[in-house]
Motif scaffolding. Structure first.
Motif, PDB file in Angstrom:
ATOM      1  N   ILE A 113       5.127  -5.880  -5.679  1.00  0.00           N
ATOM      2  CA  ILE A 113       3.802  -5.710  -6.285  1.00  0.00           C
ATOM      3  C   ILE A 113       3.433  -4.234  -6.343  1.00  0.00           C
ATOM      4  O   ILE A 113       2.958  -3.724  -7.364  1.00  0.00           O
ATOM      5  N   GLY A 114       3.664  -3.526  -5.235  1.00  0.00           N
ATOM      6  CA  GLY A 114       3.341  -2.104  -5.195  1.00  0.00           C
ATOM      7  C   GLY A 114       4.121  -1.306  -6.223  1.00  0.00           C
ATOM      8  O   GLY A 114       3.568  -0.418  -6.897  1.00  0.00           O
ATOM      9  N   THR A 115       5.415  -1.598  -6.380  1.00  0.00           N
ATOM     10  CA  THR A 115       6.255  -0.857  -7.315  1.00  0.00           C
ATOM     11  C   THR A 115       5.802  -1.074  -8.757  1.00  0.00           C
ATOM     12  O   THR A 115       5.682  -0.119  -9.535  1.00  0.00           O
ATOM     13  N   ILE A 116       5.560  -2.332  -9.143  1.00  0.00           N
ATOM     14  CA  ILE A 116       5.162  -2.638 -10.521  1.00  0.00           C
ATOM     15  C   ILE A 116       3.783  -2.056 -10.837  1.00  0.00           C
ATOM     16  O   ILE A 116       3.582  -1.416 -11.884  1.00  0.00           O
ATOM     17  N   VAL A 117       2.826  -2.257  -9.934  1.00  0.00           N
ATOM     18  CA  VAL A 117       1.464  -1.759 -10.182  1.00  0.00           C
ATOM     19  C   VAL A 117       1.466  -0.233 -10.232  1.00  0.00           C
ATOM     20  O   VAL A 117       0.786   0.377 -11.069  1.00  0.00           O
ATOM     21  N   SER A 118       2.236   0.409  -9.381  1.00  0.00           N
ATOM     22  CA  SER A 118       2.283   1.878  -9.372  1.00  0.00           C
ATOM     23  C   SER A 118       2.867   2.414 -10.673  1.00  0.00           C
ATOM     24  O   SER A 118       2.377   3.411 -11.224  1.00  0.00           O
ATOM     25  N   SER A 160       0.824  -1.215   0.000  1.00  0.00           N
ATOM     26  CA  SER A 160       0.000   0.000   0.000  1.00  0.00           C
ATOM     27  C   SER A 160       0.854   1.258   0.000  1.00  0.00           C
ATOM     28  O   SER A 160       0.468   2.276  -0.588  1.00  0.00           O
ATOM     29  N   ARG A 161       2.016   1.216   0.644  1.00  0.00           N
ATOM     30  CA  ARG A 161       2.890   2.396   0.649  1.00  0.00           C
ATOM     31  C   ARG A 161       3.613   2.554  -0.680  1.00  0.00           C
ATOM     32  O   ARG A 161       3.666   3.653  -1.252  1.00  0.00           O
ATOM     33  N   ASP A 162       4.171   1.466  -1.194  1.00  0.00           N
ATOM     34  CA  ASP A 162       4.959   1.576  -2.419  1.00  0.00           C
ATOM     35  C   ASP A 162       4.096   1.759  -3.658  1.00  0.00           C
ATOM     36  O   ASP A 162       4.624   2.021  -4.742  1.00  0.00           O
ATOM     37  N   LEU A 163       2.786   1.647  -3.509  1.00  0.00           N
ATOM     38  CA  LEU A 163       1.891   1.946  -4.623  1.00  0.00           C
ATOM     39  C   LEU A 163       1.920   3.427  -4.996  1.00  0.00           C
ATOM     40  O   LEU A 163       1.540   3.798  -6.108  1.00  0.00           O
ATOM     41  N   TRP A 164       2.365   4.274  -4.078  1.00  0.00           N
ATOM     42  CA  TRP A 164       2.413   5.708  -4.409  1.00  0.00           C
ATOM     43  C   TRP A 164       3.725   6.388  -4.018  1.00  0.00           C
ATOM     44  O   TRP A 164       4.068   7.437  -4.568  1.00  0.00           O
ATOM     45  N   PHE A 165       4.512   5.783  -3.134  1.00  0.00           N
ATOM     46  CA  PHE A 165       5.660   6.496  -2.566  1.00  0.00           C
ATOM     47  C   PHE A 165       6.932   6.364  -3.398  1.00  0.00           C
ATOM     48  O   PHE A 165       7.594   7.364  -3.699  1.00  0.00           O
ATOM     49  N   GLU A 166       7.323   5.161  -3.776  1.00  0.00           N
ATOM     50  CA  GLU A 166       8.648   4.920  -4.336  1.00  0.00           C
ATOM     51  C   GLU A 166       8.858   5.547  -5.713  1.00  0.00           C
ATOM     52  O   GLU A 166       9.895   6.149  -5.969  1.00  0.00           O
ATOM     53  N   VAL A 167       7.891   5.417  -6.612  1.00  0.00           N
ATOM     54  CA  VAL A 167       8.056   5.941  -7.974  1.00  0.00           C
ATOM     55  C   VAL A 167       7.070   7.070  -8.285  1.00  0.00           C
ATOM     56  O   VAL A 167       7.494   8.151  -8.721  1.00  0.00           O
ATOM     57  N   PRO A 168       5.750   6.901  -8.088  1.00  0.00           N
ATOM     58  CA  PRO A 168       4.817   7.959  -8.497  1.00  0.00           C
ATOM     59  C   PRO A 168       5.032   9.301  -7.791  1.00  0.00           C
ATOM     60  O   PRO A 168       4.978  10.353  -8.455  1.00  0.00           O
ATOM     61  N   LEU A 169       5.274   9.292  -6.478  1.00  0.00           N
ATOM     62  CA  LEU A 169       5.416  10.561  -5.762  1.00  0.00           C
ATOM     63  C   LEU A 169       6.589  11.390  -6.274  1.00  0.00           C
ATOM     64  O   LEU A 169       6.398  12.574  -6.622  1.00  0.00           O
TER      65      LEU A 169
END
Length: 489
Positions: free
Chosen positions: A415-420, A268-277
Motif C-alpha cells: 500500500i505504501g509503495t503504490i500510494v507513494s 508509513s515508512r514505504d510511503l516516502w522511503f522506497e521510491v520517493p526518497l
C-alpha cells in the motif's frame, strides 16, 4: 539425579518429572529436572539457529542489492516513480500471498524446505534480470521486471519465515527477556546487512549491471548448501491437524490487532522511503545527488536502523525498565514516531525549502537528520513488534502465526509503495509530491498507534525508569486480593 527411598512410594517431586522403578526392597526414583532438559533442548537447537541465520543474512544482502539495482537502473532509463512503484507491486503482493502459504508450508514440510525454496527462487529471479533489454518499450520492460520481482518477493518471505520462526523454537516460553533479545539481534543484524546490500547494489551498478547481478548470485550460491544439507526435515513441523490454510486466519485477538497495526506502521515508512526518497535525491528538481550518494544514504539508513533494532533491549528499553515490552511501550514509542513525518512534511513545504532550489546545506542537514531520527524511532517500534509477535504466537503453530503477521507487513509495504508512487508522480510538483508522502505517512503512524491501544496486554504497566507512568493492573488486583484475604470477616 538418582535418589534411594524407602519402599513407601514417594510423591512426585516438584523439581521435575519422576519415574518409579521398583525392586525387592527399595524403589529408585529417577528425576529428570526441567532445567536440564531445557538446556539440552536449547543447545541442540543452536546449530539450526546458526545455519538459518547465516543463510538468512546472505540472502538479505542480495535482497537489498537487487532492490537498489532495479530502482537505480530504472531511474537511469527514464522510468517515472509510479512506473517503478508498479515494478515493485508484485514483489510486495507476492510476498503477502507467500506469507499466507509459507506459514502452512513451513508447518507441514519444515523450515528446511521453505528456506531452500526461497533461496532457489531468488536465483531464478536474479537470473531473469539478466535478460532486461534496453530495446524493449516501457510496457514490456515493466511487465518483465515486475515478474522477476514477483519471484524475488516470494523468495524473500519464504526465507524470512525460517529466520523469524527459529527464534521461538530455540527459546523456552519462560525466557521472555532472552526471546526479546534474540529476536532483536537477528532482526537487527538482518537489516544491517540489507543496508550493506543497498550500498553494494548502487556501487556495483557503477561498474556494470551484469557484474552487480553476478555478485548477488555468488552470495546465494554460498547460502544454499547450508539450507539443504545443514537442517533437519522436522524442524518447524507441527501436527497435521493444525496445518490448514484456514488455520492461518484463526489467530488470537492480540495477533489480529498487532498485525493490522504492523500493516500501517510499515506502510508509513514505504510511503516516502522506497521510491520517493531516492527519486527526490536524484532529481535535478530535488537534490540532484549522484547515484553513489543516494545509495550511501539509503544504505546508511538501513544499517543504522538494523543496529539500533539489535541494541534496542539494552540501550533503550532496558534502562527505561520496559524490557520486555508490552502494549503500553508499543503505543508510547509509536506515538513519538509521528513527529518526524509531520516535521519533514512541513519543512519541505516551507519557504526555507521551496525558495532555495538545489542541494543547500540546510536542506541536506534537515533531511538527513530527519531520516536518521525516523530510523531510530522506527527501529525501536519494529523491535517491539517483532518481539510481541513471537510472544503472542501459539507455540504449536508458530510458523503459521509468523506467516500471517508478515503477510500484514507485506500488505503495508504494498500500500505504501503504490500510494507513494501516485502521490509523487501526480501531485502538482515534485517538491509538493514529496511533502504529500510525509503527510500520508503521518496519518498511517497515527492509525497504527490507535490500533495498538486495543491490544489486551496490560501486564507490567508502563515504567519510565523508576517512574511508574501506568500501574500494573494485575499487581493491583493481586494486592487487593491479598488485603481481602488477610482482613478478618
Amino acid at each position: 539425579k538418582v535418589q534411594r527411598h524407602s519402599p513407601v512410594r514417594a510423591s512426585t517431586m516438584s523439581s521435575g518429572a519422576t519415574r518409579d522403578v521398583g525392586d525387592a526392597g527399595a524403589m529408585t526414583t529417577v528425576v529428570v529436572t526441567t532445567e536440564t532438559a531445557t538446556k539440552t533442548k536449547t543447545r541442540g537447537a543452536l546449530g539450526p539457529y546458526a545455519i538459518i541465520s547465516i543463510a538468512y543474512i546472505l540472502y538479505t544482502l542480495t535482497d537489498g542489492a537487487v532492490r537498489m539495482l532495479v530502482l537505480m537502473h530504472a531511474y537511469a532509463k527514464g522510468f517515472s516513480a509510479m512506473e517503478v512503484a508498479v515494478m515493485f507491486t508484485m514483489y510486495e503482493l507476492c510476498g503477502a500471498g507467500t506469507n499466507l502459504v509459507a506459514g502452512v508450508a513451513g508447518a507441514r514440510f519444515g523450515i528446511r524446505a521453505t528456506l531452500a525454496s526461497g533461496l532457489t527462487l531468488q536465483v531464478v529471479g536474479l537470473g531473469m534480470l539478466y535478460a532486461w533489454d534496453d530495446a524493449w518499450d516501457r510496457t514490456e520492460a515493466i511487465i518483465f521486471v515486475t515478474c522477476a520481482q514477483a519471484l524475488c518477493g516470494i523468495a524473500k518471505d519464504l526465507t524470512k519465515l525460517g529466520g523469524k520462526t527459529v527464534t521461538k523454537l530455540v527459546t523456552p516460553d519462560e525466557k521472555q527477556n532472552a526471546l526479546f533479545k534474540l529476536v532483536s539481534a537477528i532482526t537487527g543484524l538482518k537489516n544491517s546487512f540489507k543496508g550493506v546490500g543497498y550500498f553494494i547494489g548502487a556501487a556495483m551498478l557503477s561498474v556494470s549491471y551484469e557484474a552487480a547481478l553476478a555478485v548477488q548470485l555468488c552470495l546465494i550460491a554460498v547460502a544454499l548448501p547450508f539450507a539443504i544439507f545443514g537442517l533437519d526435515d522436522n524442524l518447524g513441523r507441527v501436527s497435521k491437524k493444525n496445518i490448514t490454510l484456514s488455520a492461518v486466519f484463526k489467530q488470537n485477538y492480540n495477533m489480529n490487532i498487532l498485525s493490522l497495526s504492523r500493516m500501517f506502521l510499515f506502510g508509513s515508512r514505504d510511503l516516502w522511503f522506497e521510491v520517493p526518497l531516492p527519486f527526490f535525491l536524484r532529481s535535478a528538481y530535488g537534490m540532484g545527488w549522484p547515484r553513489s550518494a543516494v545509495g550511501a544514504l539509503l544504505a546508511g539508513y538501513i544499517i543504522v536502523y538494523g543496529q539500533l533494532q539489535a541494541w534496542t533491549p539494552k540501550l533503550f528499553l532496558g534502562p527505561l525498565n520496559q524490557d520486555p515490552p508490552n502494549k503500553y511501550a508499543a503505543v508510547i514509542w509509536n506515538l513519538s514516531l509521528v513527529i518526524v513525518p509531520l516535521f519533514l512534511g512541513a519543512f519541505i513545504q516551507s519557504d526555507i525549502f521551496q525558495d532555495h532550489p538545489g542541494a543547500t546545506t540546510a536542506k541536506i542537514v534537515v533531511i538527513c537528520v530527519g531520516v536518521f531520527v525516523f530510523a531510530f524511532l522506527f527501529a525501536v517500534n519494529s523491535a517491539i513488534h517483532s518481539y510481541l509477535v513471537v510472544k503472542y504466537a501459539d507455540g504449536n503453530k508458530v510458523a503459521i502465526t509468523v506467516g500471517f503477521y508478515y503477510m500484514a507487513n507485506a500488505f503495508g509495504r504494498l500500500i505504501g509503495t503504490i500510494v507513494s508512487g501516485a502521490l509523487y508522480s501526480y501531485t502538482e510538483s515534485i517538491v509538493d509530491g514529496f511533502a504529500a508522502c510525509f503527510w500520508a505517512s503521518s496519518v498511517f503512524v497515527i492509525i497504527s498507534t490507535v490500533l495498538e491501544m486495543f491490544i489486551d496486554d496490560d501486564k507490567g504497566g508502563l515504567l519510565c525508569g523508576s517512574i511508574s507512568c501506568i500501574d500494573d493492573i494485575e499487581d493491583d488486583n493481586r494486592d487487593k486480593d491479598d488485603i481481602e484475604a488477610r482482613t478478618p470477616k
